[in-house]
Design a protein around this motif. Structure first.
Motif, PDB file in Angstrom:
ATOM      1  N   LEU A  24      78.405 -17.458 -41.492  1.00  0.00           N
ATOM      2  CA  LEU A  24      79.647 -17.092 -41.320  1.00  0.00           C
ATOM      3  C   LEU A  24      80.118 -15.803 -41.327  1.00  0.00           C
ATOM      4  N   HIS A  25      79.404 -14.779 -41.920  1.00  0.00           N
ATOM      5  CA  HIS A  25      79.676 -13.504 -42.046  1.00  0.00           C
ATOM      6  C   HIS A  25      79.231 -12.645 -40.931  1.00  0.00           C
ATOM      7  N   ILE A  26      78.271 -13.237 -40.389  1.00  0.00           N
ATOM      8  CA  ILE A  26      77.194 -12.387 -39.391  1.00  0.00           C
ATOM      9  C   ILE A  26      77.829 -11.184 -38.617  1.00  0.00           C
ATOM     10  N   ASP A  27      78.958 -11.372 -38.358  1.00  0.00           N
ATOM     11  CA  ASP A  27      79.716 -10.406 -37.509  1.00  0.00           C
ATOM     12  C   ASP A  27      79.969  -9.167 -38.420  1.00  0.00           C
ATOM     13  N   THR A  28      79.983  -9.129 -39.830  1.00  0.00           N
ATOM     14  CA  THR A  28      80.061  -8.125 -40.533  1.00  0.00           C
ATOM     15  C   THR A  28      78.932  -7.444 -41.095  1.00  0.00           C
ATOM     16  N   ALA A  29      77.846  -8.066 -40.881  1.00  0.00           N
ATOM     17  CA  ALA A  29      76.469  -7.676 -41.330  1.00  0.00           C
ATOM     18  C   ALA A  29      75.852  -6.529 -40.640  1.00  0.00           C
ATOM     19  N   SER A  30      75.093  -5.887 -41.121  1.00  0.00           N
ATOM     20  CA  SER A  30      74.248  -4.753 -40.829  1.00  0.00           C
ATOM     21  C   SER A  30      73.359  -5.436 -39.780  1.00  0.00           C
ATOM     22  N   THR A  31      72.924  -4.233 -38.913  1.00  0.00           N
ATOM     23  CA  THR A  31      71.834  -5.027 -37.845  1.00  0.00           C
ATOM     24  C   THR A  31      70.731  -5.533 -38.545  1.00  0.00           C
ATOM     25  N   LEU A 197      74.447 -18.708 -34.230  1.00  0.00           N
ATOM     26  CA  LEU A 197      75.730 -18.313 -33.465  1.00  0.00           C
ATOM     27  C   LEU A 197      76.250 -19.806 -32.884  1.00  0.00           C
ATOM     28  N   THR A 198      77.239 -20.224 -33.511  1.00  0.00           N
ATOM     29  CA  THR A 198      77.768 -21.475 -33.202  1.00  0.00           C
ATOM     30  C   THR A 198      77.664 -21.874 -31.686  1.00  0.00           C
ATOM     31  N   GLY A 199      77.048 -23.054 -31.426  1.00  0.00           N
ATOM     32  CA  GLY A 199      76.833 -23.602 -30.120  1.00  0.00           C
ATOM     33  C   GLY A 199      75.887 -22.780 -29.096  1.00  0.00           C
ATOM     34  N   SER A 200      75.149 -22.012 -29.463  1.00  0.00           N
ATOM     35  CA  SER A 200      74.463 -21.072 -28.629  1.00  0.00           C
ATOM     36  C   SER A 200      72.897 -21.709 -28.769  1.00  0.00           C
ATOM     37  N   THR A 201      72.878 -22.906 -28.035  1.00  0.00           N
ATOM     38  CA  THR A 201      71.653 -23.614 -28.314  1.00  0.00           C
ATOM     39  C   THR A 201      70.591 -23.075 -27.194  1.00  0.00           C
ATOM     40  N   ARG A 202      70.515 -21.967 -26.706  1.00  0.00           N
ATOM     41  CA  ARG A 202      69.621 -21.148 -26.153  1.00  0.00           C
ATOM     42  C   ARG A 202      68.793 -20.622 -27.323  1.00  0.00           C
ATOM     43  N   MET A 203      69.144 -20.745 -28.773  1.00  0.00           N
ATOM     44  CA  MET A 203      68.294 -20.104 -29.627  1.00  0.00           C
ATOM     45  C   MET A 203      67.525 -21.150 -30.448  1.00  0.00           C
TER      46      MET A 203
END
Length: 307
Positions: A24-31, A197-203
């Motif tokens: 949920l907080h992946i957008d605030t995480a470090s690389t 990443l929600t809905g990114s089913t290429r993963m």
């Protein structure tokens, strides 16, 4: 007055479209934390596929039987799923020296969709059937429908047509109890859970489908006699790298030196399987070729028959 979107309600019920509480907080995480989170999710894929192994084995037996009886393996899908099917199909020829027509990938939107998104192509239920009719689908073929969500209309249309034609059908999806799985004789459903990443089913979903496809084609080709031990003895030596690989395969299979392998391959027109038979039996080329033909291309069977 409330307006309900049926498609939105369907998506909310799909595992592949769910939100992952661990990212949920992946957008605030470090690389480093971002790639670690993705990798942590990837670790869930292989166990999810492992839970499907009995179904994958059933599918392989259907495919192997179809190929033995003059049929084809046909993958159909849209977007990432369709591209993965095409990838697996086109790699069978150089790996196992089979005709391009034996394993076929069909994608919603046609060849353009391999490189570019074709808007709306996956929603066309009727086109899924038309594309299979266009390649002259027959009851001898096996059709594998690929869809991460399990609800792609193009794929459900293709599978419905395949069943009407009399084909065995296999569904591969990452959400259970969905139309693609319900329309198939064999349902393969790796439960990889929500994407990082929600809905990114290429993963994760895409990775799971790739693992399943690797097994379907490779296990089928093993059962077709395309390998000896764990060596790709039917590799098509069409370039320098593959010629070197063929030489190495002959050396590994026979424990001979490089000069012997090179000479055997020259006699065998660069066919590793035939070259191995020459080295291990001492037969001349025509006798070895006849023996191999009598054993339907199975090298191990030919060696046993010679003894």
């Amino acid at each position: 007055m409330n307006h309900h979107d049926p498609l939105l309600e369907q998506l909310n019920q799909l595992i592949s479209e769910g939100r992952n509480p661990d990212t949920l907080h992946i957008d605030t995480a470090s690389t480093l934390d971002i790639v670690t989170a993705i990798n942590t999710e990837d670790h869930k894929v292989a166990p999810a596929v492992a839970a499907c192994l009995p179904d994958i084995a059933r599918a392989v037996d259907y495919i192997a039987d179809a190929l033995q009886n003059g049929g084809r393996l046909i993958y159909t899908g849209a977007g990432t799923s369709g591209r993965l099917g095409i990838l697996d199909a086109v790699e069978c020829r150089p790996t196992f020296s089979v005709p391009d027509t034996l394993v076929v990938g069909v994608i919603a939107g046609g060849k353009t969709a391999i490189e570019h998104a074709v808007e709306g192509a996956e929603d066309d239920h009727g086109q899924g059937a038309l594309d299979l009719a266009d390649i002259r689908l027959s009851a001898h073929d096996v059709v594998v429908g690929l869809s991460a969500s399990g609800r792609t209309p193009y794929v459900t249309g293709a599978l419905a047509y395949a069943r009407q034609t009399g084909c065995k059908t296999i569904g591969v999806a990452c959400s259970p109890n969905t139309p693609v799985l319900q329309a198939a004789d064999v349902a393969i459903c790796p439960l990889v859970g929500p994407e990082a990443l929600t809905g990114s089913t290429r993963m994760k979903s895409g990775t799971a489908q790739k693992l399943v496809l690797n097994m379907l084609s490779t296990a089928t080709m093993i059962k077709q006699g395309k390998t000896y031990q764990n060596l790709m003895v039917d590799v098509n030596a069409t370039n320098h790298k593959l010629k070197a690989r063929a030489r190495r395969i002959v050396m590994q299979a026979t424990d001979c030196d490089e000069a012997t392998a090179t000479d055997a391959l020259q006699q065998a027109d660069q066919q590793a399987k035939l070259a191995i038979l020459l080295v291990l039996t001492g037969l001349d080329v025509e006798s070895a070729r006849t023996l191999l033909s009598q054993q339907n291309g199975y090298l191990r069977h030919a060696l046993k028959a010679h003894c």
